[in-house]
Design a protein around this motif. Structure first.
Motif, PDB file in Angstrom:
ATOM      1  N   ALA A  19      -3.610  -4.241  13.588  1.00 52.42           N
ATOM      2  CA  ALA A  19      -4.014  -2.973  14.206  1.00 52.42           C
ATOM      3  C   ALA A  19      -4.273  -1.909  13.146  1.00 52.42           C
ATOM      4  CB  ALA A  19      -2.943  -2.508  15.188  1.00 52.42           C
ATOM      5  N   THR A  20      -3.439  -1.889  12.122  1.00 48.96           N
ATOM      6  CA  THR A  20      -3.626  -0.910  11.047  1.00 48.96           C
ATOM      7  C   THR A  20      -4.942  -1.165  10.319  1.00 48.96           C
ATOM      8  OG1 THR A  20      -1.247  -0.665  10.776  1.00 48.96           O
ATOM      9  CG2 THR A  20      -2.621   0.029   8.927  1.00 48.96           C
ATOM     10  N   SER A  21      -5.250  -2.425  10.060  1.00 47.82           N
ATOM     11  CA  SER A  21      -6.517  -2.769   9.399  1.00 47.82           C
ATOM     12  C   SER A  21      -7.707  -2.320  10.231  1.00 47.82           C
ATOM     13  CB  SER A  21      -6.603  -4.275   9.154  1.00 47.82           C
ATOM     14  OG  SER A  21      -5.647  -4.668   8.208  1.00 47.82           O
ATOM     15  N   ALA A  22      -7.648  -2.544  11.531  1.00 46.81           N
ATOM     16  CA  ALA A  22      -8.743  -2.139  12.409  1.00 46.81           C
ATOM     17  C   ALA A  22      -8.912  -0.621  12.410  1.00 46.81           C
ATOM     18  CB  ALA A  22      -8.493  -2.649  13.817  1.00 46.81           C
ATOM     19  N   ALA A  27     -11.992  -1.386   3.606  1.00 47.16           N
ATOM     20  CA  ALA A  27     -11.679  -0.922   2.242  1.00 47.16           C
ATOM     21  C   ALA A  27     -10.287  -0.291   2.170  1.00 47.16           C
ATOM     22  CB  ALA A  27     -12.732   0.056   1.750  1.00 47.16           C
ATOM     23  N   ALA A  28      -9.989   0.604   3.082  1.00 50.15           N
ATOM     24  CA  ALA A  28      -8.685   1.269   3.081  1.00 50.15           C
ATOM     25  C   ALA A  28      -7.568   0.284   3.415  1.00 50.15           C
ATOM     26  CB  ALA A  28      -8.680   2.433   4.069  1.00 50.15           C
ATOM     27  N   ALA A  29      -7.839  -0.658   4.305  1.00 49.47           N
ATOM     28  CA  ALA A  29      -6.833  -1.664   4.655  1.00 49.47           C
ATOM     29  C   ALA A  29      -6.513  -2.545   3.454  1.00 49.47           C
ATOM     30  CB  ALA A  29      -7.323  -2.514   5.822  1.00 49.47           C
TER      31      ALA A  29
END
Length: 82
Positions: A19-22, A27-29
């Protein structure tokens, strides 16, 4: 002759990583994931642990004693909290 060896294993997990990656985007993930693993590995090395396996969003670590494992767990938690 019998030899007794103690091994303590720790498993970590980056909670809600999918969920955090989405939410963050690729790039930020990836930057977050790299920072996460760097902090974990620094704590593992400082507490004489051995990374046995990368679990994608966590690690499996082996320690030769319970006290080292506790030191490692505390160091990991403190690093992530910072």
């Amino acid at each position: 002759m019998s030899v007794s060896v103690t091994a303590t294993f720790e498993f970590t997990d980056l909670v809600n990583s999918t969920a955090t990656s989405a939410r963050l985007g690729p790039a930020a993930a990836e930057e977050l994931r790299q920072t996460h693993f760097r902090l974990l590995r620094e704590a593992v090395a400082a507490s004489d642990g051995v990374e046995v396996k990368n679990l994608g969003d966590g690690v499996m670590v082996m320690y030769s004693s319970l006290s080292r494992a506790l030191d490692g767990a505390v160091a990991m938690q403190q690093a992530i909290d910072r």
